[in-house]
Design a protein around this motif. Structure first.
Motif, PDB file in Angstrom:
ATOM      1  N   THR A 102       0.842  -1.195   0.000  1.00 54.85           N
ATOM      2  CA  THR A 102       0.000   0.000   0.000  1.00 54.85           C
ATOM      3  C   THR A 102       0.887   1.259   0.000  1.00 54.85           C
ATOM      4  OG1 THR A 102      -1.725  -1.156   1.236  1.00 54.85           O
ATOM      5  CG2 THR A 102      -1.755   1.263   1.296  1.00 54.85           C
ATOM      6  N   GLY A 103       0.557   2.182  -0.872  1.00 56.54           N
ATOM      7  CA  GLY A 103       1.320   3.427  -0.930  1.00 56.54           C
ATOM      8  C   GLY A 103       2.466   3.416  -1.913  1.00 56.54           C
ATOM      9  N   ALA A 104       2.778   2.246  -2.494  1.00 53.09           N
ATOM     10  CA  ALA A 104       3.896   2.146  -3.443  1.00 53.09           C
ATOM     11  C   ALA A 104       3.411   2.536  -4.830  1.00 53.09           C
ATOM     12  CB  ALA A 104       4.461   0.734  -3.447  1.00 53.09           C
ATOM     13  N   THR A 105       3.361   3.826  -5.085  1.00 55.32           N
ATOM     14  CA  THR A 105       2.879   4.354  -6.357  1.00 55.32           C
ATOM     15  C   THR A 105       4.004   5.050  -7.106  1.00 55.32           C
ATOM     16  OG1 THR A 105       2.267   6.488  -5.410  1.00 55.32           O
ATOM     17  CG2 THR A 105       0.592   4.736  -5.340  1.00 55.32           C
ATOM     18  N   VAL A 106       3.770   5.329  -8.359  1.00 55.67           N
ATOM     19  CA  VAL A 106       4.743   6.069  -9.166  1.00 55.67           C
ATOM     20  C   VAL A 106       5.001   7.433  -8.546  1.00 55.67           C
ATOM     21  CG1 VAL A 106       5.131   7.185 -11.396  1.00 55.67           C
ATOM     22  CG2 VAL A 106       4.188   4.857 -11.311  1.00 55.67           C
ATOM     23  N   ASP A 107       3.933   8.139  -8.175  1.00 59.49           N
ATOM     24  CA  ASP A 107       4.089   9.470  -7.589  1.00 59.49           C
ATOM     25  C   ASP A 107       4.914   9.434  -6.310  1.00 59.49           C
ATOM     26  OD1 ASP A 107       2.701  10.654  -9.604  1.00 59.49           O
ATOM     27  OD2 ASP A 107       0.798  10.795  -8.507  1.00 59.49           O
ATOM     28  N   PHE A 108       4.678   8.408  -5.491  1.00 63.31           N
ATOM     29  CA  PHE A 108       5.401   8.299  -4.220  1.00 63.31           C
ATOM     30  C   PHE A 108       6.905   8.261  -4.461  1.00 63.31           C
ATOM     31  CE2 PHE A 108       7.570   5.600  -1.107  1.00 63.31           C
ATOM     32  CZ  PHE A 108       7.262   6.253   0.080  1.00 63.31           C
ATOM     33  N   PHE A 109       7.342   7.403  -5.385  1.00 62.09           N
ATOM     34  CA  PHE A 109       8.779   7.252  -5.623  1.00 62.09           C
ATOM     35  C   PHE A 109       9.364   8.438  -6.384  1.00 62.09           C
ATOM     36  CE2 PHE A 109       7.587   2.726  -4.971  1.00 62.09           C
ATOM     37  CZ  PHE A 109       8.437   2.468  -3.902  1.00 62.09           C
ATOM     38  N   LYS A 110       8.611   8.982  -7.334  1.00 62.69           N
ATOM     39  CA  LYS A 110       9.133  10.114  -8.098  1.00 62.69           C
ATOM     40  C   LYS A 110       9.293  11.344  -7.210  1.00 62.69           C
ATOM     41  CE  LYS A 110       8.085   8.978 -12.889  1.00 62.69           C
ATOM     42  NZ  LYS A 110       7.467   9.422 -14.153  1.00 62.69           N
ATOM     43  N   LYS A 111       8.386  11.533  -6.260  1.00 57.82           N
ATOM     44  CA  LYS A 111       8.506  12.679  -5.350  1.00 57.82           C
ATOM     45  C   LYS A 111       9.732  12.563  -4.460  1.00 57.82           C
ATOM     46  CE  LYS A 111       3.643  14.017  -5.208  1.00 57.82           C
ATOM     47  NZ  LYS A 111       2.382  14.050  -4.415  1.00 57.82           N
ATOM     48  N   LYS A 112      10.203  11.332  -4.280  1.00 55.83           N
ATOM     49  CA  LYS A 112      11.422  11.125  -3.505  1.00 55.83           C
ATOM     50  C   LYS A 112      12.680  11.195  -4.379  1.00 55.83           C
ATOM     51  CE  LYS A 112       9.613   8.509   0.393  1.00 55.83           C
ATOM     52  NZ  LYS A 112      10.175   9.434   1.413  1.00 55.83           N
ATOM     53  N   GLY A 113      12.476  11.476  -5.671  1.00 58.02           N
ATOM     54  CA  GLY A 113      13.607  11.653  -6.578  1.00 58.02           C
ATOM     55  C   GLY A 113      14.134  10.394  -7.217  1.00 58.02           C
ATOM     56  N   SER A 476      12.757  -3.951  -9.319  1.00 58.08           N
ATOM     57  CA  SER A 476      12.504  -4.500 -10.650  1.00 58.08           C
ATOM     58  C   SER A 476      11.281  -3.879 -11.324  1.00 58.08           C
ATOM     59  CB  SER A 476      12.348  -6.026 -10.571  1.00 58.08           C
ATOM     60  OG  SER A 476      13.590  -6.629 -10.282  1.00 58.08           O
ATOM     61  N   PHE A 477      10.533  -3.060 -10.621  1.00 61.81           N
ATOM     62  CA  PHE A 477       9.468  -2.275 -11.244  1.00 61.81           C
ATOM     63  C   PHE A 477      10.077  -1.111 -12.032  1.00 61.81           C
ATOM     64  CE2 PHE A 477       6.574  -3.829  -7.754  1.00 61.81           C
ATOM     65  CZ  PHE A 477       5.557  -4.295  -8.568  1.00 61.81           C
ATOM     66  N   VAL A 478       9.275  -0.519 -12.906  1.00 61.95           N
ATOM     67  CA  VAL A 478       9.653   0.727 -13.570  1.00 61.95           C
ATOM     68  C   VAL A 478       8.666   1.814 -13.155  1.00 61.95           C
ATOM     69  CG1 VAL A 478      10.671  -0.505 -15.515  1.00 61.95           C
ATOM     70  CG2 VAL A 478       8.297   0.280 -15.676  1.00 61.95           C
ATOM     71  N   VAL A 488       4.754  -1.200 -14.599  1.00 59.06           N
ATOM     72  CA  VAL A 488       4.765   0.041 -13.821  1.00 59.06           C
ATOM     73  C   VAL A 488       4.278  -0.268 -12.410  1.00 59.06           C
ATOM     74  CG1 VAL A 488       3.854   2.382 -13.637  1.00 59.06           C
ATOM     75  CG2 VAL A 488       4.360   1.402 -15.892  1.00 59.06           C
ATOM     76  N   VAL A 489       4.984   0.228 -11.414  1.00 63.64           N
ATOM     77  CA  VAL A 489       4.675  -0.091 -10.026  1.00 63.64           C
ATOM     78  C   VAL A 489       3.257   0.335  -9.646  1.00 63.64           C
ATOM     79  CG1 VAL A 489       5.582   2.084  -9.074  1.00 63.64           C
ATOM     80  CG2 VAL A 489       5.580   0.009  -7.665  1.00 63.64           C
ATOM     81  N   ALA A 490       2.591  -0.492  -8.830  1.00 64.99           N
ATOM     82  CA  ALA A 490       1.267  -0.193  -8.297  1.00 64.99           C
ATOM     83  C   ALA A 490       1.030  -1.098  -7.086  1.00 64.99           C
ATOM     84  CB  ALA A 490       0.176  -0.424  -9.343  1.00 64.99           C
ATOM     85  N   PRO A 491       0.316  -0.620  -6.073  1.00 67.22           N
ATOM     86  CA  PRO A 491       0.037  -1.455  -4.902  1.00 67.22           C
ATOM     87  C   PRO A 491      -0.659  -2.762  -5.299  1.00 67.22           C
ATOM     88  CG  PRO A 491      -0.543   0.827  -4.464  1.00 67.22           C
ATOM     89  CD  PRO A 491      -0.219   0.752  -5.922  1.00 67.22           C
ATOM     90  N   GLY A 492      -0.217  -3.851  -4.704  1.00 65.84           N
ATOM     91  CA  GLY A 492      -0.818  -5.153  -4.980  1.00 65.84           C
ATOM     92  C   GLY A 492      -0.282  -5.841  -6.213  1.00 65.84           C
ATOM     93  N   LYS A 493       0.691  -5.246  -6.891  1.00 61.87           N
ATOM     94  CA  LYS A 493       1.217  -5.770  -8.148  1.00 61.87           C
ATOM     95  C   LYS A 493       2.559  -6.463  -7.921  1.00 61.87           C
ATOM     96  CE  LYS A 493       1.918  -4.105 -12.918  1.00 61.87           C
ATOM     97  NZ  LYS A 493       1.852  -2.889 -13.773  1.00 61.87           N
ATOM     98  N   ARG A 494       2.814  -7.509  -8.707  1.00 61.39           N
ATOM     99  CA  ARG A 494       4.102  -8.200  -8.673  1.00 61.39           C
ATOM    100  C   ARG A 494       5.058  -7.550  -9.672  1.00 61.39           C
ATOM    101  NH1 ARG A 494      -0.090 -11.145  -8.305  1.00 61.39           N
ATOM    102  NH2 ARG A 494      -0.310 -12.711  -6.676  1.00 61.39           N
ATOM    103  N   PRO A 495       6.322  -7.355  -9.290  1.00 62.22           N
ATOM    104  CA  PRO A 495       7.306  -6.876 -10.262  1.00 62.22           C
ATOM    105  C   PRO A 495       7.672  -7.994 -11.226  1.00 62.22           C
ATOM    106  CG  PRO A 495       8.376  -7.371  -8.178  1.00 62.22           C
ATOM    107  CD  PRO A 495       6.909  -7.564  -7.954  1.00 62.22           C
ATOM    108  N   ARG A 496       8.097  -7.608 -12.421  1.00 64.98           N
ATOM    109  CA  ARG A 496       8.595  -8.619 -13.370  1.00 64.98           C
ATOM    110  C   ARG A 496      10.019  -8.970 -12.955  1.00 64.98           C
ATOM    111  NH1 ARG A 496      12.876  -9.352 -15.864  1.00 64.98           N
ATOM    112  NH2 ARG A 496      12.866  -7.377 -16.988  1.00 64.98           N
ATOM    113  N   VAL A 497      10.200 -10.204 -12.503  1.00 61.76           N
ATOM    114  CA  VAL A 497      11.462 -10.605 -11.891  1.00 61.76           C
ATOM    115  C   VAL A 497      12.319 -11.411 -12.856  1.00 61.76           C
ATOM    116  CG1 VAL A 497      10.431 -10.582  -9.595  1.00 61.76           C
ATOM    117  CG2 VAL A 497      10.485 -12.727 -10.901  1.00 61.76           C
ATOM    118  N   THR A 498      13.590 -11.608 -12.482  1.00 60.46           N
ATOM    119  CA  THR A 498      14.518 -12.392 -13.297  1.00 60.46           C
ATOM    120  C   THR A 498      14.479 -13.869 -12.943  1.00 60.46           C
ATOM    121  OG1 THR A 498      16.270 -11.910 -11.704  1.00 60.46           O
ATOM    122  CG2 THR A 498      16.112 -10.468 -13.633  1.00 60.46           C
ATOM    123  N   LEU A 499      13.871 -14.212 -11.826  1.00 63.73           N
ATOM    124  CA  LEU A 499      13.939 -15.563 -11.262  1.00 63.73           C
ATOM    125  C   LEU A 499      13.171 -16.558 -12.114  1.00 63.73           C
ATOM    126  CD1 LEU A 499      13.265 -14.162  -7.739  1.00 63.73           C
ATOM    127  CD2 LEU A 499      15.487 -14.795  -8.682  1.00 63.73           C
TER     128      LEU A 499
END
Length: 631
Positions: A102-113, A476-478, A488-499
Motif C-alpha cells: 500500500t502506498g507504493a505508487t509512481v508518484d510516491f517514488f518520483k517525489k522522492k527523486g 525491478s518495477f519501472v 509500472v509499479v502499483a500497490p498489490g502488483k508483482r514486479p517482473r522478476v529475473t527468477l
C-alpha cells in the motif's frame, strides 16, 4: 572434399567436448537427488529424503535452510517453483512472489527523486513470499509435516558455523547494516571491535528467526492437536505468519524503519498455483513460469533458434555465438517491454509472444553478419488476432545507448572476476562464491522440483524482532511506461522478476530440471545449458561447467538507480577467457565489444533423467558452494 572435412572436423569438435573432464564429478542416484547452493542445505534435503520424504518435502527443507544461511536470500524474499506431478503427469507452477505494498505508487517514488524504486532498505521490500510458498507446496504436494521439514533450518538458526564468504560480506556491508537496528543486532556479533561481523567458522545464532520458525511450528502442532488434517495444520502456520503475531511484528518493524507494508497487505497476499508456460523444441517440451518472470524469454529464444542449424555451426563458433546472441536480444527486447504481472492490467500478449509464426518473423530479422544495435520489441498482437495499442508508445521508445562498462550480473549475484590474491582480495573471493540459490530435487516416484528463490540478500533490512530479512525486489518495477507499460509499479502488483526455474519433458517423461542465479544472465545461461545438452550431447555436469557467453544488450532488471544505469549496452558481450583468437576477431568484425572471464557458465544446478537405465544424473555448478547429494 570440403564437406567431408567439415563433417570430420565437426565430429572431432563434438567428440572432444563430450570427452572433456569436469572439475566436479557427475552425481548419480537411483532413489533421489538433492542439489542446491549450500552443502549444509543439500544435507538438509538428503536428511528429509532419508526419512521417507518426497522431492517436494526435500525441496522445501533445502529452501528453508538456504534462507536461514543467507545464501543471498532470506525468509522475507520470494519463491517461484515448477513441480512435475507424476500422478497427473503435469507441470505445476507455484507463484510465491510478493507484491508492492500500500502506498507504493509512481508518484510516491518520483517525489522522492527516484528513477526506479530503491535497491536497499524498507522501501525496496515487497511482501514476503517464501514462507507462503513453502506452506503451499508442502501442504498440496509434500508428505511431511512443517515441523519435520523446518527442523534442519531451525537447527541452523539455533547456531551453525558461518562460512567465510557470508561472514566477510557482512563485514564489508556493515556500514549499511548499521542503518537498521534489527539487522545490526543480528549480523554484527562483535559490536565496537575492528571486525564487527562474525568470523569464519564462528557459530552464528539467530534467536529471533528461531522464535519465528518455532511459532510457525507451534501453530501447526496446535492445529493437529485440535484434530485438524495435515494440510489445514500447515496452513495454520501460514496464517500465523501472514495474519497473526508474526505479521504484527513484521509490519511494526517494517514501518518503524520507514517501510510501507501494512497488516492488510500481508493478509491479502496469497501464493498462487498457476499454469506453466510451454514450448516444444525439437520434440522436447520446455516449461517456464508466467510473464511475471523472465521465463518466457527462454521459450521465445528457443522458438527463434529452431529456425537455424545450430549443431552445424559448431559449439561456440563465431556464427553460433552471433546467432544465439541475436535470438536472445530479440527475446529480451520483448521481455523488456511486454512482460509484467498477469494478474493486474494491462494484459500481456503472451500467446502472440510464444507463437511459432511470430518467432519465424523475428528470426528473419537476424543479420547473419552483423549485430543489430537497434534491436527492439516486435508486435506480437497480430499473432493472437488483436490490435497493438502500444504502437505509438513504441515509436517514442528511442533511447541512446553507449558501450560504457557495467556488470553483467547484479552486485549481489556476482561470481565473476579475473585473477585474484586469496590473501588480499576478499571482495573478489566473495563475489566468486556467492549468489542467489537454486534448488533441484527429484525422487524415484517421479516427483521433480525446480526452484530459483531469492530476495532479502545482504545487506538486508530485518523486519523488527522476526529475524526475517525483507525483500529488495521493488527495484525491478519501472516508474515510466515508456520502458514497460506492463511493469509500472502499483500497490498489490508483482514486479517482473529475473527468477526463472526450468523443467523439460521428453516423450511425456521428465528430461531435465535446471535453474541458475545471476539476474539478467539467468535465462541466457539456462538457454545455453539446454542447447549444450540437446545440440552438443554434453553430460549434465559438462553442460553446467561449459563456457557460455552473456549479452548486455538489454535493460537491467536489478541495480542502478538512474535511467543510464539500466539502458542496454549494444553489442556488449562477455566471453570465456579460452575463446579462440579467430573467434574474437570475427565477433569484433560483427560489431561486438568483447570482455572476458574465466568462468562464464553461470552457477547452474540440474538433474537429468536417464530412463534407459532408470537413474538420475545430477550436475552441480563448479562456481562456488553449489552442492548435490544423490542416493
Amino acid at each position: 572434399m570440403k564437406p567431408v572435412f567439415f563433417i570430420a572436423f565437426l565430429f572431432f569438435s563434438i567428440s572432444s567436448i563430450v570427452a572433456q573432464p569436469t572439475q566436479k564429478p557427475l552425481l548419480h542416484g537411483k532413489n533421489w537427488m538433492a542439489i542446491t547452493g549450500k552443502p549444509l542445505a543439500a544435507t538438509a534435503g538428503a536428511a528429509i529424503f532419508q526419512k521417507g520424504g518426497n522431492a517436494v518435502d526435500a525441496a522445501c527443507a533445502m529452501l528453508a535452510a538456504t534462507c536461514t544461511m543467507w545464501d543471498v536470500l532470506s525468509w522475507g524474499g520470494e519463491t517461484q517453483a515448477l513441480i512435475y506431478n507424476p500422478k497427473t503427469k503435469k507441470v505445476i507452477a507455484i507463484n510465491a512472489m510478493g507484491v508492492a505494498p500500500t502506498g507504493a505508487t509512481v508518484d510516491f517514488f518520483k517525489k522522492k527523486g527516484y528513477s526506479f524504486p530503491p535497491e536497499y532498505g524498507p522501501l525496496a521490500a515487497t511482501t514476503p513470499g517464501t514462507p507462503g510458498g513453502i506452506c503451499l507446496m508442502l501442504a498440496n504436494y509434500g508428505t511431511k509435516s512443517l515441523k519435520e521439514v523446518l527442523e534442519p533450518a531451525m537447527q541452523l538458526a539455533a547456531g551453525y558455523p558461518i562460512e567465510a564468504q557470508t561472514a566477510n560480506s557482512i563485514e564489508r556491508n556493515k556500514t549499511r547494516i548499521k542503518e537498521w537496528p534489527y539487522s545490526r543486532k543480528t549480523f554484527l556479533t562483535r559490536p565496537g571491535e575492528k571486525r564487527e561481523a562474525p568470523e569464519a567458522g564462528e557459530i552464528f545464532i539467530q534467536k529471533d528467526l528461531l522464535t519465528t520458525l518455532n511459532k510457525m511450528v507451534e501453530a501447526e502442532q496446535q492445529a493437529l492437536q485440535q484434530k485438524k488434517g495435515r494440510k489445514d495444520a500447515i496452513m495454520a502456520a501460514y496464517d500465523r505468519f501472514y495474519k497473526g503475531d508474526i505479521a504484527q511484528e513484521f509490519v511494526r518493524g517494517c514501518q518503524e524503519q520507514g517501510g510501507l507494508i501494512t497488516l492488510q497487505d500481508l493478509a491479502n497476499w496469497k501464493p498462487i498455483e498457476e499454469e506453466a508456460l510451454q514450448t516444444n523444441y525439437k520434440g522436447i517440451d520446455v516449461y517456464k513460469m508466467q510473464s511475471w518472470t523472465q521465463g518466457p524469454s527462454l521459450l521465445q529464444a528457443l522458438n527463434i533458434l529452431e529456425n537455424f542449424d545450430l549443431k552445424k555451426m559448431g559449439y561456440n563458433s563465431s556464427q553460433y555465438i552471433h546467432t544465439v546472441y541475436q535470438a536472445m536480444n530479440l527475446s529480451f527486447a520483448d521481455r523488456d517491454f511486454y512482460y509484467g504481472d498477469p494478474y493486474m492490467p494491462p494484459v500481456e500478449p503472451i500467446k502472440g509472444l510464444l507463437s511459432k509464426d511470430y518467432a519465424k518473423q523475428r528470426a528473419a530479422l537476424i543479420n547473419p553478419n552483423q549485430n543489430d544495435p537497434a534491436m527492439g520489441p516486435g508486435d506480437p498482437y497480430p499473432f493472437e488476432n488483436k490490435t497493438n495499442t502500444y504502437l505509438e508508445l513504441l515509436k517514442k521508445r528511442s533511447f541512446s545507448t553507449d558501450s560504457s562498462d557495467r556488470q553483467f550480473m547484479p552486485t549481489h549475484d556476482i561470481r565473476t572476476g579475473n585473477s585474484f590474491n586469496t590473501s588480499t582480495d576478499e571482495l573478489y573471493q566473495d563475489r566468486l562464491w556467492r549468489g542467489t540459490t537454486s534448488v533441484e530435487a527429484a525422487d524415484k516416484d517421479g516427483w521433480v522440483v525446480s526452484i530459483t528463490p531469492s530476495g532479502g540478500w545482504l545487506p538486508a533490512c530485518i523486519a523488527g524482532n522476526t529475524g526475517v530479512g525483507m525483500s529488495q525486489r521493488m527495484q525491478s518495477f519501472v516508474l515510466d511506461e515508456i520502458i514497460n507499460p506492463f511493469n509500472v509499479v502499483a500497490p498489490g502488483k508483482r514486479p517482473r522478476v529475473t527468477l526463472t526455474p526450468s523443467l523439460a519433458l521428453k516423450g511425456g517423461k521428465p528430461f531435465l530440471s535446471f535453474a541458475v542465479q545471476g539476474g539478467d544472465t539467468q535465462e541466457q545461461n539456462l538457454l545455453q545449458f539446454f542447447l549444450n545438452m540437446v545440440e552438443f550431447d554434453m553430460t549434465v555436469q559438462q553442460a553446467t561447467e561449459a563456457a557460455n557467453f552473456n549479452s548486455n544488450q538489454l535493460w537491467l532488471s536489478l541495480g542502478g538507480t538512474k535511467m543510464e544505469d539500466r539502458k542496454p549496452r549494444t553489442g556488449s558481450i562477455l566471453l570465456n577467457d579460452n575463446t579462440k583468437e579467430a573467434t574474437r576477431s570475427e565477433l569484433k568484425k560483427m560489431g561486438y565489444t568483447l570482455s572476458f572471464d574465466d568462468r562464464t557458465s553461470g552457477p547452474i544446478n540440474a538433474i537429468y533423467f536417464d530412463w534407459k537405465h532408470g537413474s538420475l544424473w545430477g550436475g552441480s555448478s563448479n562456481h562456488g558452494e553449489d552442492y548435490g547429494i544423490g542416493w
